[in-house]
Design a protein around this motif. Structure first.
Motif, PDB file in Angstrom:
ATOM      1  N   PRO A   1       0.795  -1.234   0.000  1.00 24.65           N
ATOM      2  CA  PRO A   1       0.000   0.000   0.000  1.00 24.65           C
ATOM      3  C   PRO A   1       0.824   1.279   0.000  1.00 24.65           C
ATOM      4  O   PRO A   1       0.298   2.345  -0.313  1.00 24.65           O
ATOM      5  CB  PRO A   1      -0.832  -0.118   1.280  1.00 24.65           C
ATOM      6  CG  PRO A   1      -0.055  -1.035   2.164  1.00 24.65           C
ATOM      7  CD  PRO A   1       0.650  -1.992   1.252  1.00 24.65           C
ATOM      8  N   ASN A   2       2.127   1.206   0.333  1.00 23.62           N
ATOM      9  CA  ASN A   2       2.948   2.413   0.428  1.00 23.62           C
ATOM     10  C   ASN A   2       4.321   2.199  -0.192  1.00 23.62           C
ATOM     11  O   ASN A   2       5.347   2.428   0.441  1.00 23.62           O
ATOM     12  CB  ASN A   2       3.112   2.844   1.896  1.00 23.62           C
ATOM     13  CG  ASN A   2       1.820   3.347   2.504  1.00 23.62           C
ATOM     14  OD1 ASN A   2       1.248   4.321   2.037  1.00 23.62           O
ATOM     15  ND2 ASN A   2       1.351   2.657   3.541  1.00 23.62           N
ATOM     16  N   LEU A   3       4.337   1.781  -1.448  1.00 26.46           N
ATOM     17  CA  LEU A   3       5.620   1.543  -2.109  1.00 26.46           C
ATOM     18  C   LEU A   3       6.240   2.882  -2.508  1.00 26.46           C
ATOM     19  O   LEU A   3       5.599   3.726  -3.137  1.00 26.46           O
ATOM     20  CB  LEU A   3       5.439   0.677  -3.349  1.00 26.46           C
ATOM     21  CG  LEU A   3       6.718   0.368  -4.141  1.00 26.46           C
ATOM     22  CD1 LEU A   3       7.695  -0.444  -3.304  1.00 26.46           C
ATOM     23  CD2 LEU A   3       6.388  -0.356  -5.446  1.00 26.46           C
ATOM     24  N   GLN A   4       7.509   3.059  -2.147  1.00 21.42           N
ATOM     25  CA  GLN A   4       8.225   4.309  -2.435  1.00 21.42           C
ATOM     26  C   GLN A   4       9.621   3.983  -2.942  1.00 21.42           C
ATOM     27  O   GLN A   4      10.293   3.090  -2.430  1.00 21.42           O
ATOM     28  CB  GLN A   4       8.319   5.150  -1.161  1.00 21.42           C
ATOM     29  CG  GLN A   4       9.163   6.405  -1.278  1.00 21.42           C
ATOM     30  CD  GLN A   4       9.219   7.171   0.035  1.00 21.42           C
ATOM     31  OE1 GLN A   4       8.228   7.709   0.497  1.00 21.42           O
ATOM     32  NE2 GLN A   4      10.396   7.208   0.647  1.00 21.42           N
ATOM     33  N   ILE A   5      10.053   4.723  -3.977  1.00 24.89           N
ATOM     34  CA  ILE A   5      11.390   4.545  -4.545  1.00 24.89           C
ATOM     35  C   ILE A   5      12.098   5.886  -4.555  1.00 24.89           C
ATOM     36  O   ILE A   5      11.526   6.891  -4.992  1.00 24.89           O
ATOM     37  CB  ILE A   5      11.327   3.974  -5.973  1.00 24.89           C
ATOM     38  CG1 ILE A   5      10.600   2.625  -5.979  1.00 24.89           C
ATOM     39  CG2 ILE A   5      12.730   3.820  -6.563  1.00 24.89           C
ATOM     40  CD1 ILE A   5      10.342   2.073  -7.366  1.00 24.89           C
ATOM     41  N   ALA A   6      13.340   5.902  -4.065  1.00 25.29           N
ATOM     42  CA  ALA A   6      14.160   7.117  -4.076  1.00 25.29           C
ATOM     43  C   ALA A   6      15.477   6.808  -4.773  1.00 25.29           C
ATOM     44  O   ALA A   6      15.944   5.661  -4.780  1.00 25.29           O
ATOM     45  CB  ALA A   6      14.405   7.618  -2.654  1.00 25.29           C
TER      46      ALA A   6
END
Length: 333
Positions: A140-145
């Motif tokens: 539900p909260n996939l983040q890529i930096a």
């Protein structure tokens, strides 16, 4: 002869090859007694060639003095560049650890690897991983930096510079095969540093972890997971993995389209044919005002590689030549 990546073998003294990707050929000489020479490595770097160019003209035949529009198409370069052959699979540092409540993973990709894949300085617009065994992972909260780094390896402490968030946080569910993530903010690679990618996700409930294609590259993949709800994106301690996911970058490739004409004539960059085109400059649309039949050719280049050129011929009809002689008449005639 052998090659790296593997796939080519030969016992001929002279070989002819046409690789589609950068490769190193290795040759060892063997005499009649079975004695061998040292191995000689022959690296071949394959550069990207733009696709063929086509040229269309707004008219194939014009009247002398008219202006014609010339438009080029094609001349593009492939936008997806993969690092890794996907020789193995990875579970522990998969970017899709849905079987845990939260994850933080980092991957390091070096300047040399990026260059070898065909990527130079410029915008990276997205990335993708290939799922070999789909959970599916519901995140539900996939983040890529992404960040620039001078680090050459990753260890048991995460790189503290996570850089810019380029994707998410968003809800994402994996699919079997290619999983693409288009960045909301392109990452502008400076062409000099290595790149570190940080993947974070958390969920109050668990789903399943998806295994991805990977390669054995020590010191370039590290991560941590927890089975307690709550984000761990700020965690500093990590566990290293011997495998790193195979990655495909979507990279904005800039090609240059240049024009020539035969016989040589002036081209223009505006529809009124007043601003002359500078030979060698890039333009996809130019204008011409030929007085004789002329062939216009466009070619796209990327570095030292050129596309198959495209051309269009414009024929010119001469204006009618006529005259009216003056006459003298009497009133009433």
């Amino acid at each position: 002869w052998t090659s790296a990546p593997a796939g080519f073998t030969s016992t001929d003294a002279v070989v002819t090859v046409s690789p589609t990707a950068s490769i190193t050929y290795n040759v060892v000489g063997v005499d009649a007694n079975g004695c061998t020479t040292n191995t000689v490595n022959v690296p071949i770097t394959v550069l990207i060639t733009p696709s063929p160019v086509t040229v269309t003209s707004s008219a194939s035949t014009i009247c002398d003095g008219s202006i014609v529009t010339l438009t080029s198409a094609g001349g593009t370069a492939p936008s997806n560049y993969t690092i890794g052959a996907g020789a193995t699979t990875e579970f522990t540092t998969s970017p899709y650890r849905g079987g845990a409540n939260a994850q933080k993973i980092q991957y390091l990709y070096t300047k040399a690897e990026l260059n070898a894949a065909g990527i130079s300085a410029g915008n990276i617009n997205g990335l993708s991983f290939f799922v070999t065994s789909n959970g599916p992972s519901n995140l539900p909260n996939l983040q890529i930096a992404m960040a620039h780094t001078t680090a050459t390896s990753l260890g048991t402490t995460f790189d503290s510079n996570v850089g810019t968030v380029v994707f998410g946080p968003v809800a994402y569910s994996t699919v079997a095969g290619n999983n693409s993530h288009t960045f909301t903010t392109p990452f502008n690679w400076n062409g000099n540093d290595n790149i570190v990618i940080t993947v974070c996700s958390d969920s109050p409930t668990t789903s399943s972890t998806s295994t991805v294609r990977a390669d054995a590259v020590a010191g370039t993949s590290t991560g941590t997971t927890t089975f307690v709800a709550g984000s761990i994106c700020s965690n500093t301690a990590a566990t290293t993995s011997t495998n790193r996911p195979t990655i495909t970058f979507n990279y904005a490739v800039s090609t240059s389209t240049t024009w020539t004409s035969s016989p040589s004539s002036i081209l223009y960059t505006d529809a009124t044919a007043t601003v002359e085109y500078v030979p060698g400059s890039s333009a996809t649309v130019v204008y011409a005002k030929p007085s004789v039949a002329t062939t216009y050719t466009a070619v796209a280049t990327l570095g030292t590689c050129s596309s198959t050129p495209g051309s269009a011929t414009v024929n010119v009809n001469a204006l009618p030549d006529f005259s009216i002689s003056p006459a003298t008449i009497c009133q009433g005639d």
